[in-house]
Design a protein around this motif. Structure first.
Motif, mmCIF file in Angstrom:
data_model
loop_
_atom_site.group_PDB
_atom_site.id
_atom_site.type_symbol
_atom_site.label_atom_id
_atom_site.label_comp_id
_atom_site.label_asym_id
_atom_site.label_seq_id
_atom_site.Cartn_x
_atom_site.Cartn_y
_atom_site.Cartn_z
ATOM 1 N N ASP A 51 -19.996 -1.987 -47.962
ATOM 2 C CA ASP A 51 -21.075 -2.206 -48.941
ATOM 3 C C ASP A 51 -22.146 -1.268 -49.218
ATOM 4 O O ASP A 51 -23.203 -1.418 -48.940
ATOM 5 C CB ASP A 51 -21.587 -3.436 -48.189
ATOM 6 N N GLY A 52 -21.790 -0.033 -49.209
ATOM 7 C CA GLY A 52 -22.349 1.080 -49.629
ATOM 8 C C GLY A 52 -23.204 1.637 -48.335
ATOM 9 O O GLY A 52 -24.282 2.377 -48.702
ATOM 10 N N LYS A 53 -22.975 1.111 -46.936
ATOM 11 C CA LYS A 53 -23.801 1.435 -45.995
ATOM 12 C C LYS A 53 -22.826 2.121 -44.927
ATOM 13 O O LYS A 53 -21.462 1.705 -44.920
ATOM 14 C CB LYS A 53 -24.634 0.579 -45.436
ATOM 15 N N VAL A 54 -23.272 3.140 -43.999
ATOM 16 C CA VAL A 54 -22.535 3.505 -42.983
ATOM 17 C C VAL A 54 -22.528 2.313 -42.109
ATOM 18 O O VAL A 54 -22.944 1.836 -41.523
ATOM 19 C CB VAL A 54 -23.091 4.671 -41.964
ATOM 20 N N ALA A 55 -20.927 1.932 -41.679
ATOM 21 C CA ALA A 55 -20.545 0.668 -40.782
ATOM 22 C C ALA A 55 -20.348 1.323 -39.466
ATOM 23 O O ALA A 55 -20.796 0.637 -38.382
ATOM 24 C CB ALA A 55 -19.642 -0.051 -41.531
ATOM 25 N N HIS A 56 -19.627 2.410 -39.267
ATOM 26 C CA HIS A 56 -19.401 2.801 -38.042
ATOM 27 C C HIS A 56 -19.282 4.375 -38.088
ATOM 28 O O HIS A 56 -18.701 5.098 -38.961
ATOM 29 C CB HIS A 56 -17.762 2.490 -37.758
ATOM 30 N N TRP A 57 -19.566 4.869 -37.098
ATOM 31 C CA TRP A 57 -19.502 6.408 -36.831
ATOM 32 C C TRP A 57 -18.160 6.575 -35.736
ATOM 33 O O TRP A 57 -18.143 5.926 -34.873
ATOM 34 C CB TRP A 57 -20.696 7.064 -35.915
ATOM 35 N N GLN A 58 -17.397 7.595 -36.345
ATOM 36 C CA GLN A 58 -16.180 7.790 -35.362
ATOM 37 C C GLN A 58 -16.156 9.344 -35.352
ATOM 38 O O GLN A 58 -15.952 10.091 -36.009
ATOM 39 C CB GLN A 58 -15.008 7.336 -36.305
ATOM 40 N N VAL A 59 -16.199 9.665 -33.716
ATOM 41 C CA VAL A 59 -16.336 10.990 -33.494
ATOM 42 C C VAL A 59 -15.180 11.236 -32.298
ATOM 43 O O VAL A 59 -15.020 10.564 -31.490
ATOM 44 C CB VAL A 59 -17.822 11.277 -32.688
ATOM 45 N N THR A 60 -14.452 12.482 -32.697
ATOM 46 C CA THR A 60 -13.490 12.713 -32.044
ATOM 47 C C THR A 60 -13.907 13.720 -31.075
ATOM 48 O O THR A 60 -14.306 14.688 -31.569
ATOM 49 C CB THR A 60 -12.263 13.083 -32.691
ATOM 50 N N VAL A 61 -13.438 13.562 -29.858
ATOM 51 C CA VAL A 61 -13.830 14.647 -28.886
ATOM 52 C C VAL A 61 -12.442 15.032 -28.051
ATOM 53 O O VAL A 61 -11.637 14.032 -27.882
ATOM 54 C CB VAL A 61 -15.016 14.238 -27.932
ATOM 55 N N LYS A 62 -12.530 16.135 -27.628
ATOM 56 C CA LYS A 62 -11.493 16.615 -26.535
ATOM 57 C C LYS A 62 -12.554 16.447 -25.466
ATOM 58 O O LYS A 62 -13.384 17.232 -25.002
ATOM 59 C CB LYS A 62 -10.945 18.085 -26.818
#
Lengths: 68, 68, 68, 68, 68, 68, 68, 68, 68, 68, 68, 68
Positions: A51-62
């Motif tokens: 809906d035009g907004k950030v719903a989830h942040w997805q950060v990949t880490v080692k």
């Protein structure tokens, strides 16, 4: 005596709150099954939009940890 | 017959001696729990400095092995 | 208390002996004027060839040290 | 008249709070000895883990400033 | 509720047929021991040559799956 | 039926608050003229410094959306 | 007078001894057929593992030489 | 005798004329305070646009010089 | 005995059929003048579009072969 | 006369069939609204996995076209 | 007040004259349809060769402009 | 009929004049021994500094040509 060996695993955490929380979720989940977690390196930052907004942040880490 | 499948794991070995020894330590530790180790690729070379001298070489390798 | 800040400088060491010696020369020179050297990261490995043989190893490292 | 020249230095800030605070610490320390700080570019985001939790955020930035 | 955490593993599949078949072999082998496979990212495409012809396609993928 | 096609556009958001807010500003502006925004990927994080302090966070994202 | 032109060729040397020896083997072989070898740049470091030990170091270098 | 050590600094020159002039400005400024400048490597080329025209070329170089 | 040395050449094959055929064309042409072709690595995948359709696949590979 | 100017747009095509079909879908959709499509460059290859099998290939291409 | 949002588009300019002229052609064409062009970043430099001479310089730039 | 195959060679041209002249020197030298030169891609731009001024521009290009 100090020739330690480490393994890195690549984990993607997600969070509706912010980037730091996504990393914390990745680390928390990883620490449930692995001891000696030592450091992380962010390799990718993405997210879902709804809906035009950030719903989830997805950060990949080692995540690095010492092998006993 | 020969459609082998391989997995790569990312391991950091350290050594007070030299870069090759750091790689050997990574491979030796990895071979304690995994068979069929086949090849490695160096992805990062770092080290710690103490009292103005190199104290440890830290070499990260991706190690590939065949899945049975 | 522990919000340390570090600076990285980029140094190229050379050596007629081997790659490790080139790194050691870079670290040794750097430690003459900077205290608290903490770690290094290899960013480039090159060398000169003379008469068809390796004459010098040239290894560039980023060296990190704590700012007081 | 406007052929300005800039220098970039590479600084790693750390913080127990979040990524932005790590950047702010890097900038604050850098501004103690250098004037005319103009911009920064994040080049690396890492962190330390203690007891299965993120203990420190470590963000490396290149900081650009005008040479007089 | 939706703060899922994912792990990525790096797998190399090979095939005498084509690139897609190499990826399918990697995914198929991976799915024998891991549930919830969700996506893949191709990171490397190589192959072996025998008698002047492509003998095997070798495609490396990172495969992501949800940690329960 | 599901062979969707997506387009990515590259947007830089800025914010005096933090990195997440810069991303939100980029997404909000983009959603004013484009529907079906689906995901973003952070490609660059920079910022302006004024009077020795971070004045603006500037985060560049690629934003993906489905073409109807 | 000094507008020299150089060509780079990409050579992989291998050695059971160490990384430097693998580079030396690459340079030695290359110098058998090409004169004026001038410098090298390491682009990749890999190796084979046999029986859980490093069997061969494989170092790829770009070797530059002056075209007459 | 010849185990020289070099340092690289990262400088951005700007010019209204062309890319080469931007590099020359970076080198000229750097040579005011540092001796023994030896080589440069272009790492980034950008510029400002004003009224729909290129107003300034901004070229970032790493400049290497011998440490005495 | 096994300190083999390899050379890599960079070849772009094209094909109206598919990506695999473009690679096969590159390898076939290369094998006309070079023996001992051993492996390839895909480094770039591009193509031409004519009348709104893919007209040619162009795949660049590095092809490695043993130097006798 | 021939100082043409081109624009590149980044499009992700998907297909249940294979990688080439995903590219063709991206090009076909793009050609519905843009004329003069000239070339493409593959920048990313990913896919979705369902029930342990590849369900969709997702290939991102940059598509270049001449601006009139 | 100052949370500006920018968009980047990727444009390839060509010129028989030199690299700067190729960039200027890209910017000039872009400014015909877009206002507020602000900066550019060179991402690729290529060219065509005809009869053993450089016939065209082709420089790709990302051009950033403020969204109103 | 049109499944052409191309080879790329990597050449470094130098010039005291400017970057374009360094590329032209690389192409001119290459065209002395190879026909059908078709395109080039700049991969590296460096230079030598003497007495605090740019003495030589050194530009490395990959030059592509059709194999008959």
């Amino acid at each position: 005596m100090s020739d330690h060996v480490y393994k890195k695993v690549e984990i993607t955490g997600s969070s509706a709150i912010d980037m730091e929380d996504a990393v914390k979720n990745a680390v928390a989940k990883c620490s449930q099954s692995i001891n000696n977690l030592d450091w992380f390196e962010v390799t990718e930052t993405r997210g879902h939009i709804k809906d035009g907004k950030v719903a989830h942040w997805q950060v990949t880490v080692k995540i690095g940890f010492r092998l006993d």
